[in-house]
Design a protein around this motif. Structure first.
Motif, PDB file in Angstrom:
ATOM      1  N   ALA A  93       0.767  -1.084   0.015  1.00 23.34           N
ATOM      2  CA  ALA A  93      -0.034  -0.077   0.114  1.00 23.34           C
ATOM      3  C   ALA A  93       0.973   1.334   0.068  1.00 23.34           C
ATOM      4  O   ALA A  93       1.909   1.455   0.748  1.00 23.34           O
ATOM      5  CB  ALA A  93      -1.029  -0.126   1.356  1.00 23.34           C
ATOM      6  N   GLY A  94       0.561   2.170  -0.765  1.00 23.39           N
ATOM      7  CA  GLY A  94       1.331   3.552  -0.853  1.00 23.39           C
ATOM      8  C   GLY A  94       0.370   4.674  -0.169  1.00 23.39           C
ATOM      9  O   GLY A  94      -0.539   4.583  -0.343  1.00 23.39           O
ATOM     10  N   PHE A  95       1.173   5.447   0.704  1.00 21.77           N
ATOM     11  CA  PHE A  95       0.478   6.094   1.434  1.00 21.77           C
ATOM     12  C   PHE A  95       1.625   7.195   1.988  1.00 21.77           C
ATOM     13  O   PHE A  95       2.728   6.965   2.042  1.00 21.77           O
ATOM     14  CB  PHE A  95      -0.214   5.720   2.711  1.00 21.77           C
ATOM     15  N   GLN A  96       1.151   8.595   2.243  1.00 23.08           N
ATOM     16  CA  GLN A  96       1.938   9.775   2.647  1.00 23.08           C
ATOM     17  C   GLN A  96       1.494  10.259   3.961  1.00 23.08           C
ATOM     18  O   GLN A  96       0.147  10.615   3.891  1.00 23.08           O
ATOM     19  CB  GLN A  96       2.087  10.691   1.434  1.00 23.08           C
ATOM     20  N   LEU A  97       2.224  10.485   4.953  1.00 18.48           N
ATOM     21  CA  LEU A  97       1.857  11.073   6.115  1.00 18.48           C
ATOM     22  C   LEU A  97       2.191  12.417   5.910  1.00 18.48           C
ATOM     23  O   LEU A  97       3.065  13.083   5.758  1.00 18.48           O
ATOM     24  CB  LEU A  97       2.603  10.364   7.444  1.00 18.48           C
ATOM     25  N   LYS A  98       1.080  13.292   6.528  1.00 19.01           N
ATOM     26  CA  LYS A  98       1.142  14.866   6.019  1.00 19.01           C
ATOM     27  C   LYS A  98       0.665  15.564   7.450  1.00 19.01           C
ATOM     28  O   LYS A  98      -0.014  14.728   8.142  1.00 19.01           O
ATOM     29  CB  LYS A  98       0.221  15.497   4.899  1.00 19.01           C
ATOM     30  N   GLY A  99       1.106  16.287   7.892  1.00 21.45           N
ATOM     31  CA  GLY A  99       0.754  17.426   8.971  1.00 21.45           C
ATOM     32  C   GLY A  99       1.373  16.937  10.363  1.00 21.45           C
ATOM     33  O   GLY A  99       2.429  16.139  10.176  1.00 21.45           O
ATOM     34  N   SER A 100       1.036  17.090  11.466  1.00 19.31           N
ATOM     35  CA  SER A 100       1.566  16.795  12.850  1.00 19.31           C
ATOM     36  C   SER A 100       0.736  15.618  13.120  1.00 19.31           C
ATOM     37  O   SER A 100      -0.431  15.454  13.107  1.00 19.31           O
ATOM     38  CB  SER A 100       1.501  18.226  13.373  1.00 19.31           C
ATOM     39  N   GLY A 101       1.495  14.804  13.836  1.00 16.66           N
ATOM     40  CA  GLY A 101       0.926  13.418  14.303  1.00 16.66           C
ATOM     41  C   GLY A 101       1.856  12.850  14.984  1.00 16.66           C
ATOM     42  O   GLY A 101       3.073  13.146  15.383  1.00 16.66           O
ATOM     43  N   TRP A 102       1.534  11.608  15.476  1.00 19.41           N
ATOM     44  CA  TRP A 102       2.412  10.726  16.374  1.00 19.41           C
ATOM     45  C   TRP A 102       3.697  10.402  15.770  1.00 19.41           C
ATOM     46  O   TRP A 102       4.849  10.245  16.332  1.00 19.41           O
ATOM     47  CB  TRP A 102       1.974   9.366  16.649  1.00 19.41           C
ATOM     48  N   TYR A 103       3.705  10.332  14.205  1.00 17.80           N
ATOM     49  CA  TYR A 103       5.064   9.789  13.582  1.00 17.80           C
ATOM     50  C   TYR A 103       5.933  11.152  13.319  1.00 17.80           C
ATOM     51  O   TYR A 103       7.084  10.797  13.468  1.00 17.80           O
ATOM     52  CB  TYR A 103       4.518   9.646  12.014  1.00 17.80           C
TER      53      TYR A 103
END
Length: 80
Positions: free
Chosen positions: A44-54
């Motif tokens: 699965a391809g995804f991109q994490l954006k914004g602020s968060g746990w990661y």
């Protein structure tokens, strides 16, 4: 809805299909009509954006090991 990859073993055709998770797999190749049309296993391809746990939990710190449970920072930030 997820995108699933399918490949026909009879003619070699490959295609992506947008399906609900509850939909039955597509059984017939749209190119040749063969029943040898199978769903492929793909990453699965995804991109994490914004602020968060990661962003807050996995950010490299320049403190030289402070806050590590191993006590010396030799773990590279991956201590449990």
């Amino acid at each position: 809805m997820p995108i699933y990859e399918y490949r026909c073993t009879a003619c070699g055709a490959a295609k992506e299909h947008l399906q609900k998770m509850s939909d039955d797999p597509i059984a017939q190749c749209p190119a040749c009509g063969s029943a040898d049309y199978h769903k492929q296993l793909s990453a699965a391809g995804f991109q994490l954006k914004g602020s968060g746990w990661y962003e807050t939990d996995f950010k490299n710190s320049s403190s030289g090991g402070g806050g590590h449970s191993c006590g010396n920072g030799s773990c590279g930030g991956g201590c449990a």
